[in-house]
Design a protein around this motif. Structure first.
Motif, PDB file in Angstrom:
ATOM      1  N   LEU A  51      -0.209  -9.053   0.386  1.00 10.98           N
ATOM      2  CA  LEU A  51       0.053  -7.608   0.438  1.00 10.98           C
ATOM      3  C   LEU A  51      -0.495  -7.021   1.738  1.00 10.98           C
ATOM      4  CD1 LEU A  51      -0.822  -6.567  -3.219  1.00 10.98           C
ATOM      5  CD2 LEU A  51       1.430  -6.963  -2.231  1.00 10.98           C
ATOM      6  N   ARG A  54       1.753  -8.033   4.512  1.00 12.72           N
ATOM      7  CA  ARG A  54       2.987  -7.237   4.426  1.00 12.72           C
ATOM      8  C   ARG A  54       2.791  -5.905   5.123  1.00 12.72           C
ATOM      9  NH1 ARG A  54       3.752  -4.133  -0.986  1.00 12.72           N
ATOM     10  NH2 ARG A  54       2.160  -2.949   0.121  1.00 12.72           N
ATOM     11  N   ASP A  55       1.680  -5.246   4.837  1.00 18.87           N
ATOM     12  CA  ASP A  55       1.402  -3.961   5.485  1.00 18.87           C
ATOM     13  C   ASP A  55       1.221  -4.129   6.985  1.00 18.87           C
ATOM     14  OD1 ASP A  55       1.629  -2.579   3.139  1.00 18.87           O
ATOM     15  OD2 ASP A  55      -0.523  -2.281   2.851  1.00 18.87           O
ATOM     16  N   ASP A  58       4.734  -4.675   8.506  1.00 23.70           N
ATOM     17  CA  ASP A  58       5.555  -3.468   8.500  1.00 23.70           C
ATOM     18  C   ASP A  58       4.998  -2.420   9.457  1.00 23.70           C
ATOM     19  OD1 ASP A  58       7.774  -1.895   7.615  1.00 23.70           O
ATOM     20  OD2 ASP A  58       6.308  -0.673   6.549  1.00 23.70           O
ATOM     21  N   SER A  81       7.585  -0.093  -0.066  1.00 28.07           N
ATOM     22  CA  SER A  81       6.370  -0.835  -0.403  1.00 28.07           C
ATOM     23  C   SER A  81       5.344   0.071  -1.071  1.00 28.07           C
ATOM     24  CB  SER A  81       5.762  -1.462   0.857  1.00 28.07           C
ATOM     25  OG  SER A  81       6.631  -2.405   1.427  1.00 28.07           O
ATOM     26  N   ASP A  85       3.941  -0.140  -4.784  1.00 25.05           N
ATOM     27  CA  ASP A  85       2.507  -0.212  -5.066  1.00 25.05           C
ATOM     28  C   ASP A  85       2.116   0.854  -6.086  1.00 25.05           C
ATOM     29  OD1 ASP A  85       2.311  -2.259  -3.208  1.00 25.05           O
ATOM     30  OD2 ASP A  85       1.363  -1.013  -1.661  1.00 25.05           O
TER      31      ASP A  85
END
Length: 129
Positions: A51, A54-55, A58, A81, A85
């Motif tokens: 996660l 991913r952040d 992005d 996303s 979340d």
């Protein structure tokens, strides 16, 4: 579209993502995924790192994408996303206060990104007199 604001959001997202990948407890603590001593289990760390990456990815995309469709897509991924979340936190985080904070935080970032996308989309042509 407020390109400058989207770049700032992207930079903040990328920085937080890298930091959280290195320190997954930064993600675990606010949502209560820690043990009695406040430590995170290695399996929790392993589950949270994707996660965080991913952040980071992005955020980097928002920071570096050329203005136009690529930046809009990166921002849309960020929004999706964050909404995902929020749904996950709303369904799984224990404790009313902790759950509300986690959901509000995720939705806040989604709203900020959406506002930056929507800003400036009005027709700049003045109304005829």
């Amino acid at each position: 579209m407020r390109t400058g604001l989207l770049r700032v959001i992207g930079a903040a997202t990328a920085a937080y993502g890298v930091a959280a990948a290195c320190r997954p407890d930064w993600l675990a603590r606010p949502v209560g995924m820690v043990g009695e001593q406040g430590d995170t289990h290695p399996h929790t760390d392993m589950a949270l790192r994707p996660l965080a990456w991913r952040d980071a990815a992005d955020g980097l995309a928002m920071l570096l994408a050329p203005a136009g469709p690529a930046l809009v897509t990166a921002a849309a991924v960020r929004i999706a996303s964050d909404v995902g979340d929020a749904v996950l936190f709303g369904r799984t985080v224990t404790g009313r206060f902790r759950r509300a904070g986690a959901v509000a935080g995720a939705l806040g970032w989604a709203a900020l990104t959406a506002a930056a996308l929507a800003a400036g989309r009005r027709d700049p042509t003045p109304c005829p007199a």
